[in-house]
Structure formats: C-alpha cells, structure tokens
Design a protein around this motif. Structure first.
Motif, short mmCIF file in Angstrom:
data_model
loop_
_atom_site.label_atom_id
_atom_site.label_comp_id
_atom_site.label_asym_id
_atom_site.label_seq_id
_atom_site.Cartn_x
_atom_site.Cartn_y
_atom_site.Cartn_z
N GLY A 72 34.43 61.66 -65.14
CA GLY A 72 35.27 62.49 -64.28
C GLY A 72 36.37 61.70 -63.61
O GLY A 72 37.52 62.14 -63.54
N LEU A 73 36.03 60.49 -63.13
CA LEU A 73 37.02 59.65 -62.48
C LEU A 73 38.08 59.17 -63.46
O LEU A 73 39.28 59.13 -63.15
N LEU A 74 37.65 58.80 -64.66
CA LEU A 74 38.60 58.36 -65.68
C LEU A 74 39.56 59.48 -66.07
O LEU A 74 40.76 59.27 -66.23
N THR A 75 39.02 60.70 -66.19
CA THR A 75 39.86 61.85 -66.56
C THR A 75 40.86 62.19 -65.46
O THR A 75 42.04 62.44 -65.72
N ALA A 76 40.38 62.17 -64.20
CA ALA A 76 41.27 62.48 -63.08
C ALA A 76 42.38 61.43 -62.96
O ALA A 76 43.56 61.76 -62.75
N GLY A 77 42.01 60.17 -63.13
CA GLY A 77 43.01 59.10 -63.07
C GLY A 77 44.02 59.21 -64.19
O GLY A 77 45.22 58.98 -64.01
N SER A 78 43.53 59.60 -65.37
CA SER A 78 44.42 59.77 -66.51
C SER A 78 45.43 60.89 -66.28
O SER A 78 46.61 60.77 -66.59
N ALA A 79 44.96 62.00 -65.70
CA ALA A 79 45.84 63.14 -65.45
C ALA A 79 46.94 62.80 -64.46
O ALA A 79 48.12 63.12 -64.66
N LEU A 80 46.55 62.13 -63.35
CA LEU A 80 47.54 61.77 -62.34
C LEU A 80 48.52 60.74 -62.89
O LEU A 80 49.74 60.82 -62.66
N ALA A 81 48.01 59.79 -63.66
CA ALA A 81 48.88 58.76 -64.22
C ALA A 81 49.86 59.34 -65.22
O ALA A 81 50.99 58.87 -65.33
N ALA A 82 49.43 60.36 -65.97
CA ALA A 82 50.33 60.98 -66.94
C ALA A 82 51.57 61.54 -66.26
O ALA A 82 52.69 61.40 -66.76
N ILE A 83 51.38 62.16 -65.07
CA ILE A 83 52.51 62.70 -64.33
C ILE A 83 53.40 61.57 -63.82
O ILE A 83 54.63 61.60 -63.97
N ALA A 84 52.79 60.55 -63.23
CA ALA A 84 53.56 59.45 -62.65
C ALA A 84 54.31 58.67 -63.72
O ALA A 84 55.50 58.35 -63.56
N VAL A 85 53.63 58.37 -64.83
CA VAL A 85 54.27 57.61 -65.90
C VAL A 85 55.38 58.43 -66.54
O VAL A 85 56.44 57.90 -66.90
N GLY A 86 55.14 59.73 -66.68
CA GLY A 86 56.17 60.59 -67.26
C GLY A 86 57.44 60.61 -66.42
O GLY A 86 58.55 60.52 -66.95
N ARG A 87 57.29 60.71 -65.10
CA ARG A 87 58.46 60.73 -64.23
C ARG A 87 59.19 59.39 -64.22
O ARG A 87 60.43 59.34 -64.24
N LEU A 88 58.42 58.31 -64.21
CA LEU A 88 59.05 56.98 -64.24
C LEU A 88 59.76 56.76 -65.56
O LEU A 88 60.87 56.21 -65.60
N SER A 89 59.17 57.21 -66.66
CA SER A 89 59.80 57.05 -67.97
C SER A 89 61.07 57.87 -68.07
O SER A 89 62.07 57.43 -68.67
N GLN A 90 61.06 59.05 -67.47
CA GLN A 90 62.25 59.89 -67.51
C GLN A 90 63.38 59.27 -66.69
O GLN A 90 64.55 59.35 -67.06
N ALA A 91 63.03 58.63 -65.58
CA ALA A 91 64.05 58.06 -64.71
C ALA A 91 64.54 56.71 -65.19
O ALA A 91 65.73 56.41 -65.14
N ARG A 92 63.61 55.86 -65.68
CA ARG A 92 63.96 54.48 -66.03
C ARG A 92 63.80 54.17 -67.52
O ARG A 92 64.22 53.11 -67.96
N GLY A 93 63.17 55.06 -68.28
CA GLY A 93 62.92 54.77 -69.68
C GLY A 93 61.45 54.54 -69.95
O GLY A 93 60.66 54.27 -69.04
N ARG A 94 61.07 54.66 -71.23
CA ARG A 94 59.66 54.51 -71.59
C ARG A 94 59.14 53.10 -71.34
O ARG A 94 57.98 52.91 -70.97
N ARG A 95 59.95 52.09 -71.57
CA ARG A 95 59.48 50.71 -71.46
C ARG A 95 58.90 50.40 -70.08
O ARG A 95 57.74 49.99 -69.97
N PRO A 96 59.65 50.56 -68.99
CA PRO A 96 59.05 50.30 -67.67
C PRO A 96 57.95 51.28 -67.32
O PRO A 96 56.99 50.92 -66.64
N GLY A 97 58.06 52.53 -67.80
CA GLY A 97 57.02 53.51 -67.49
C GLY A 97 55.68 53.15 -68.12
O GLY A 97 54.64 53.16 -67.45
N LEU A 98 55.70 52.81 -69.39
CA LEU A 98 54.46 52.45 -70.08
C LEU A 98 53.88 51.14 -69.55
O LEU A 98 52.67 51.00 -69.36
N ALA A 99 54.76 50.17 -69.34
CA ALA A 99 54.29 48.87 -68.84
C ALA A 99 53.63 49.02 -67.47
O ALA A 99 52.58 48.43 -67.19
#
Length: 518
Positions: A72-99
């Motif tokens: 449950g904790l892994l799934t919740a963390g994955s869901a929240l991270a997907a939103i955060a990484v997606g926004r960072l990737s959209q603003a700065r690009g996939r490279r900094p977002g994924l890293a």
C-alpha cells in the motif's frame, strides 16, 4: 521573366511551418541505449526492494497481518510521485524529472536501511512511501524513448526499454542471498542487503540519465518554426473566421471568408450568413475576381467539409465532388493542412490576416441593415488596406501586389454556378422547405413542383424558366420568410385571415405600411 526584375527584393512576410523536431538516427540510438541502461538499473533496484519489503514490515512489527502495508505504501508513493515527476518533466524536461524521481527512490531505499538499523516503524513507513517513487519513474522512463523516435519506430523503442526493465526485475530477486552476506559484512540486518543494492542502482540510474541522456529527449519533440519565402503569383491561403455583426438591430454571428496571396499579402474578404459550401464557393468567385486571376501553385486549406469528404491520411483526402468540379473549372491546386493541432500553423498567413481584420474593422461591432451593405464596406476596407505595410517590409502591399497580379493565371471565360439547385413541392401554406427553413411562393403554385436555387445570401425560386420569388437567405434554423404579396390572391378570397396573417406581421416588421381595404 521580366516581372522578376521589377519585383521588390524583400521576401514575403515570414510564415511558419512546423518542423518534425526529430533528431537524426544517431541521437535516437544514443537515447535508447542510455534509457536501456537506466532501466536495467532501476528495474534491479525496484525488484530488489519490493521482494523483501513485506518481510521487513513483518519482522519489525511482528505481525503477518500488517505485512501488506508495504504494498500500500509503495503504491501510494508511486501515485504521488507520478504527479510530481510529470509536472517537473513538463516544466523542465524528462531528463531532470526522471533523474529526480530516481534520486527520491534512492533516498527511500536508504531510509529503509536506517529504519531497520534503528528499528523505527515510522521511519520505515515514510521510507517505503518515498521508495515507491522508483516505480512511477520506472514506468514513465520508457516513454522518453518514444519522444524522439520516428512514428514508424516508436513501438520498437518502447519495447526495447521495456525489455531492459524485465532484465533488471529478473536479476533483483536472484541477488537476495549474496546481498544478505554483504549486509552481514557491513554490520546491517541481512534483509537490508537488497535495499543497499536498490540505493546504489537508483542513484546510478539517475546519474546515467543526467550525464548521458540527450537534452532533446528531456523536452520531447521539438517544434521548430521555419521562415517561408514565396514566389509571386504562386501561392495563397483561404479560410473562414467568425465575426459579430449587428444586423437589422440584432447581434448575430456571421462568417468572413478570406483569401490571402502569400507573396504580396493582398487579402480579400467577404462576409456570409453561414460557412456552408455555397458561401465557400461564392467567396472564391469574389476573391479571384478581385485578385484578377488564380495562383499558379498551391492554395492551402483546412479540412473543412465544404471541400473534404474524408481524411484518408496526413495528406490524402477524398474531396467533395462539387468542390472538385469547382477547382477544376478555375484551375485551383488545393493543398490541405495536417488534421488537428499539428496543422494549425501551416496556413498561419490567412489565420493571422483574419485576426488582424477582426481587430481593425470589426471592433466595435458594425451596425448594418443587410450583409450586402456590410460587404460594400468591406470592399472599401480591402482597397484601403493595400496601403499598409506588413511587418518590417519597406513597401506597401499594393506595390507587391502590382508585381504579383500579372503572374496569376487568367480566370476562365465561363462562369460557374455556385448555388445549389433543389426541386421542391409547394405545400398548402404556399411554402417550400429549404435546409430547415421555409420560404413563401405565390399561392397559385400550391401543389406544384418548383426549382429553388440556394445561394449564400439569397434563395431564388423558378417556375419553369420564370422567376417567381426571391428571398434573403435566413441565418438561423427553423425560421420562415414570408412575402405578403405572395398571399394577396388568397387574402382577397379570405379577408378574415388578413389581420392575423404571419406574412402581414413580417411585412410590418420590415417597415412596410399595410392597410386592409374595407
């Protein structure tokens, strides 16, 4: 040709066309290799940690019932991270977002180790939540390869990266034994050995992306805009745009047809009640007549229904038969923009022209009695606009058009009937129905079949070769246009129907003085 020696040196106003934005094959290959390496590492770290996360929770809480908390904790963390990484990737690009996502996963793995050493359930829960970011990034990273791949190679790119994740996932659990020995050697609980591997693997995955992943892959497909130059008399663009008009005291939405020559910037406009095919064809006839000829090259269009029946592929179209006949008559070579947003900039000249026309001539909203009055005004505006300079060009539109006009191909000698012919039966109310609206004809024609020619601005009705009615075309649907003169013969026989006659009310609405005879 002699005209080219007198042509101004300044090219046509730059128009923009979207570049594909795809890099060369070498860059694409590099991106796939880097993503493959990072996915092997992240897959290794992810599988390694998830394998023993439940065992750690069970061991620390001494409860098998609570072991499922790890998932449950892994799934919740994955869901929240997907939103955060997606926004960072959209603003700065996939490279900094994924890293950044991988580094959060590494921090979470290190936190699990610290929780096991200190026997802290609270720290363990927080660390597993952060560790779940690795799952989200692992899923999103596979799409970075698609960003730069050509359309024909996108399936292969994503499958290649997916295989890398599988390799890491298979290798992770196999390291349970050796990493347990490693943890013992480091003085750590044996179950944390795989999280040591996860910490290192996620960190390396982030470094691989930051150091070697092409900058282009971090930002997705790049849309470049290429300045365009045009030969005199060769190209044009045409389109419709909506405009607000106060017509006979009522504000309505009408449609302006615009055709713009790409070299000179000379534009012709015509306002219609609709943007149907009759208006589309009549707009062409008017524009080509004003321009004095037809472009020798392509005329660019949207995929509007007046011209296109079906889109087969990015450039292949099934045209409307009537439009095919029309453009063949005038010798127009049509070019259609890409469907959807991808083709939005392929005819930026005429789209920009319509916007300029609205701002400079339709604000404030013009008040007219009829569209004929408005179009007379527009003809004067088009002539006056030839004196303006477009952008930084040193000469006005009129001088460029003077060079371009003689190079247009001549208009055909025979006219083309732009109206649509209907064969209709007159009902008992002495009316015919055309495109959801009703129009009156003389009552003597009740029960007979008449021919109606529908134009963009008017409807003309014929009994054989004799014109029997002419109406201004109705704009809205479900309306009726009734001429009182058409009913006089019947009203003589039925004078009691005169006071409440709809035709009488319409006649009064148009300002006619009507008096019943005693």
């Amino acid at each position: 040709m002699p005209h080219h020696t007198t042509a101004p040196n300044t090219p046509s106003p730059p128009l923009t066309a979207p570049d594909s934005g795809l890099p060369d094959a070498r860059t694409q290959k590099r991106v796939i290799i880097v993503l493959f390496a990072s996915q092997v590492l992240s897959g290794l770290g992810l599988a390694a940690g998830t394998t023993v996360a439940a065992l750690l929770v069970q061991d620390m809480l001494h409860s098998t019932a609570l072991a499922g908390l790890s998932s449950g904790l892994l799934t919740a963390g994955s869901a929240l991270a997907a939103i955060a990484v997606g926004r960072l990737s959209q603003a700065r690009g996939r490279r900094p977002g994924l890293a950044a996502g991988y580094l959060v996963g590494a921090f979470g793995a290190a936190g699990v180790i610290a929780a096991a050493v200190t026997n802290s359930p609270a720290l363990l829960f927080v660390a597993l939540f952060l560790y779940g970011a690795g799952t989200a990034v692992n899923l999103q990273a596979r799409y970075a390869g698609v960003d730069l791949a050509a359309p024909a190679h996108r399936a292969r790119a994503i499958s290649t990266v997916l295989v890398a994740t599988t390799l890491g996932g298979v290798a992770g659990p196999a390291l349970a034994g050796p990493t347990g020995d490693l943890a013992d050697a480091l003085g750590l609980p044996s179950l944390t050995g795989l999280f040591v591997i996860a910490t290192v693997a996620f960190t390396l995955a982030a470094l691989v992306l930051m150091i070697w992943l092409a900058v282009e892959a971090g930002r997705g497909v790049v849309h470049a805009f290429i300045p365009q130059s045009h030969r005199p008399g060769a190209e044009a663009e045409a389109d419709f745009g909506d405009v607000k008009v106060r017509l006979a005291g009522e504000q309505v939405t009408c449609f302006v047809f615009a055709m713009r020559l790409s070299y000179s910037g000379k534009a012709v406009h015509r306002v219609f009640a609709s943007c149907g095919q009759e208006a589309f064809l009549e707009g062409h006839v008017h524009a080509l007549s004003v321009l004095g000829g037809v472009p020798t090259g392509k005329v660019r269009y949207d995929n509007l229904r007046s011209a296109v029946s079906r889109v087969l592929s990015s450039r292949s179209r099934v045209e409307n038969e009537r439009w095919t006949a029309f453009r063949s008559h005038f010798g127009i070579e049509a070019a259609y923009c890409l469907p959807g947003i991808e083709g939005a900039h392929e005819k930026g000249g005429v789209e920009g022209q319509i916007g300029w026309f609205r701002r400079n001539h339709m604000v404030p909203v013009p008040e007219v009695v009829s569209l004929a009055e408005l179009n007379a005004m527009i003809e004067r505006w088009d002539e006056e606009d030839e004196r303006r300079r477009i952008g930084s060009r040193p000469r006005p539109v009129s001088e460029y058009f003077a060079v371009e006009r003689p190079l247009l191909q001549p208009l055909p000698d025979e006219p083309f009937e732009t109206g649509r012919l209907f064969s209709l039966r007159v009902d008992r109310f002495s009316q015919i129905s055309v495109r959801t609206n009703r129009y009156s004809v003389p009552v003597r024609l009740i029960g007979r079949t008449v021919r109606a020619m529908l134009h963009a601005a008017e409807l003309v009705v014929y009994d054989g070769q004799l014109e029997v009615a002419r109406h201004e075309r109705l704009i809205a649907k479900g309306q009726a246009r009734l001429d009182l003169d058409h009913y006089l013969e019947a009203l003589v026989r039925k004078p009691g129907a005169f006071p409440g006659a709809t035709a009488l009310e319409q006649a009064r609405g148009f300002g006619r003085e009507v008096h019943a005879r005693p």
